[in-house]
Design a protein around this motif. Structure first.
Motif, PDB file in Angstrom:
ATOM      1  N   THR A 150       0.830  -1.205   0.000  1.00 22.62           N
ATOM      2  CA  THR A 150       0.000   0.000   0.000  1.00 22.62           C
ATOM      3  C   THR A 150       0.865   1.255   0.000  1.00 22.62           C
ATOM      4  OG1 THR A 150      -0.146   0.215   2.413  1.00 22.62           O
ATOM      5  CG2 THR A 150      -1.777  -1.202   1.333  1.00 22.62           C
ATOM      6  N   ALA A 151       0.274   2.352  -0.470  1.00 20.50           N
ATOM      7  CA  ALA A 151       0.953   3.651  -0.421  1.00 20.50           C
ATOM      8  C   ALA A 151      -0.111   4.741  -0.445  1.00 20.50           C
ATOM      9  CB  ALA A 151       1.907   3.827  -1.593  1.00 20.50           C
ATOM     10  N   GLN A 152       0.169   5.834   0.272  1.00 19.84           N
ATOM     11  CA  GLN A 152      -0.772   6.950   0.320  1.00 19.84           C
ATOM     12  C   GLN A 152      -0.023   8.257   0.086  1.00 19.84           C
ATOM     13  OE1 GLN A 152      -2.675   7.979   4.130  1.00 19.84           O
ATOM     14  NE2 GLN A 152      -4.627   8.138   3.054  1.00 19.84           N
ATOM     15  N   PHE A 153      -0.567   9.074  -0.817  1.00 23.38           N
ATOM     16  CA  PHE A 153       0.037  10.349  -1.190  1.00 23.38           C
ATOM     17  C   PHE A 153      -0.969  11.471  -0.991  1.00 23.38           C
ATOM     18  CE2 PHE A 153       2.201   7.069  -3.532  1.00 23.38           C
ATOM     19  CZ  PHE A 153       3.534   7.463  -3.570  1.00 23.38           C
ATOM     20  N   GLN A 154      -0.448  12.714  -0.888  1.00 26.11           N
ATOM     21  CA  GLN A 154      -1.349  13.836  -0.648  1.00 26.11           C
ATOM     22  C   GLN A 154      -0.838  15.110  -1.331  1.00 26.11           C
ATOM     23  OE1 GLN A 154      -3.230  14.497   3.319  1.00 26.11           O
ATOM     24  NE2 GLN A 154      -2.024  16.396   3.361  1.00 26.11           N
TER      25      GLN A 154
ATOM     26  N   LYS B  66      -4.452  10.396  -2.632  1.00 26.21           N
ATOM     27  CA  LYS B  66      -4.457   9.305  -3.601  1.00 26.21           C
ATOM     28  C   LYS B  66      -3.790   8.102  -2.946  1.00 26.21           C
ATOM     29  CE  LYS B  66      -2.798   8.263  -8.333  1.00 26.21           C
ATOM     30  NZ  LYS B  66      -1.980   8.802  -9.462  1.00 26.21           N
ATOM     31  N   SER B  67      -4.519   6.989  -2.879  1.00 24.80           N
ATOM     32  CA  SER B  67      -4.015   5.801  -2.192  1.00 24.80           C
ATOM     33  C   SER B  67      -3.997   4.608  -3.131  1.00 24.80           C
ATOM     34  CB  SER B  67      -4.893   5.482  -0.972  1.00 24.80           C
ATOM     35  OG  SER B  67      -4.945   6.574  -0.083  1.00 24.80           O
ATOM     36  N   PHE B  68      -3.010   3.743  -2.947  1.00 28.57           N
ATOM     37  CA  PHE B  68      -2.859   2.525  -3.741  1.00 28.57           C
ATOM     38  C   PHE B  68      -2.892   1.317  -2.816  1.00 28.57           C
ATOM     39  CE2 PHE B  68      -0.644   5.895  -5.958  1.00 28.57           C
ATOM     40  CZ  PHE B  68      -0.925   5.687  -7.307  1.00 28.57           C
ATOM     41  N   GLU B  69      -3.583   0.260  -3.266  1.00 29.22           N
ATOM     42  CA  GLU B  69      -3.556  -1.013  -2.554  1.00 29.22           C
ATOM     43  C   GLU B  69      -3.472  -2.141  -3.575  1.00 29.22           C
ATOM     44  OE1 GLU B  69      -5.940  -3.646   0.816  1.00 29.22           O
ATOM     45  OE2 GLU B  69      -6.879  -1.855  -0.053  1.00 29.22           O
ATOM     46  N   LEU B  70      -2.418  -2.936  -3.488  1.00 24.63           N
ATOM     47  CA  LEU B  70      -2.205  -4.055  -4.406  1.00 24.63           C
ATOM     48  C   LEU B  70      -2.493  -5.358  -3.675  1.00 24.63           C
ATOM     49  CD1 LEU B  70      -1.145  -5.145  -7.142  1.00 24.63           C
ATOM     50  CD2 LEU B  70       1.159  -5.136  -6.121  1.00 24.63           C
TER      51      LEU B  70
END
Length: 258
Positions: free
Chosen positions: A87-91, A124-128
């Motif tokens: 996971t990663a979260q950006f702002q 903006k968040s990513f989850e793989l």
């Protein structure tokens, strides 16, 4: 560069931009430097579409905003908030009235600075998870702020007979090319399959529509949108706004068919 891994899948994220989604060795994302587009994904916010014919001005309740094509969010830099193996979260954060330098000036625009009369935070968040990548967007800011949102990913094309398929439509790449810069509208749609050498399914929540664009045969942008900007004159682009309540949430899920 942030790299996510899960099973036989891996994702590359460069300063918030999705630059790679590889499942069992197959790359689904258009690569920077390849013909077609200099990016691999971006967001269109707080407007979607061109505004040059409207003098780069958009009418909003708090005054007149100076915007360029697809809004000013793309001119801001993402900050990485946190990341794990999958996971990663950006702002990005914007303060009302701040002048933001326009990267299109002076070659493609006569506006050197862009402004928006509302403050907002855009996450903006990513989850793989295995062969599935979920990209989530969360918008918070001033109540009743008008906005549109579009997500603009570019997918790599590996064959000469790729198709774009919905529940009731089937488009060829030639049909997308024929529409040109306006982008092919796919109204009232929340799911699309890109059928190429391998298939990838794009499912959405919150957007409601898509538009598809390319100028080359090696990539295609399949873009979830909250509003199709070419349905109105540029001077009336404000007709496509929705109003922010406490927060707004949108989601895009990319599922590689294996």
């Amino acid at each position: 560069m942030v790299e996510l891994k899960s099973g036989n899948s891996k994702v590359g994220i460069d300063q918030g931009e999705l630059v790679s989604f590889v499942v069992e060795g197959h790359e689904y994302i258009h690569q920077k430097g390849s013909p077609g587009w200099r990016s691999s994904d971006t967001e269109m916010f707080p407007i979607i579409g061109p505004v040059d014919q409207a003098g780069f001005r958009v009418n909003v309740p708090n005054g007149e905003a100076i915007q360029d094509q697809h809004g000013l969010l793309r001119e801001l830099e993402y900050v990485l908030l946190e990341s794990t193996e999958s996971t990663a979260q950006f702002q990005k954060e914007y303060k009302a009235g701040t002048s933001i330098k326009n990267s299109k000036f002076p070659e493609k625009s006569d506006k050197q600075w862009l402004t928006w009369p509302y403050s907002f935070i855009f996450q903006k968040s990513f989850e793989l998870k295995d062969n599935r990548l979920t990209i989530s967007f969360k918008i918070t800011g001033e109540r009743d702020m008008p906005f549109m949102l579009g997500y603009h990913p570019a997918f790599k094309i590996h064959t000469n007979d790729s198709r774009i398929i919905t529940d009731d439509k089937d488009f060829s790449l030639d049909e997308v090319l024929a529409v040109g810069s306006r982008a092919l509208q796919v109204a009232d749609c929340t799911s699309i399959v890109l059928k190429d050498k391998k298939e990838i399914q794009i499912d959405t929540e919150g957007f409601g529509h898509f538009m598809c664009w390319t100028e080359v045969r090696n990539m295609v942008c399949i873009e979830p949108i909250s509003f199709y900007p070419y349905s109105v004159e540029q001077q009336n682009l404000h007709e496509g706004f929705q109003l922010l309540e406490d927060e707004a949430n949108f989601e895009v899920t990319l599922t590689a068919k294996i």
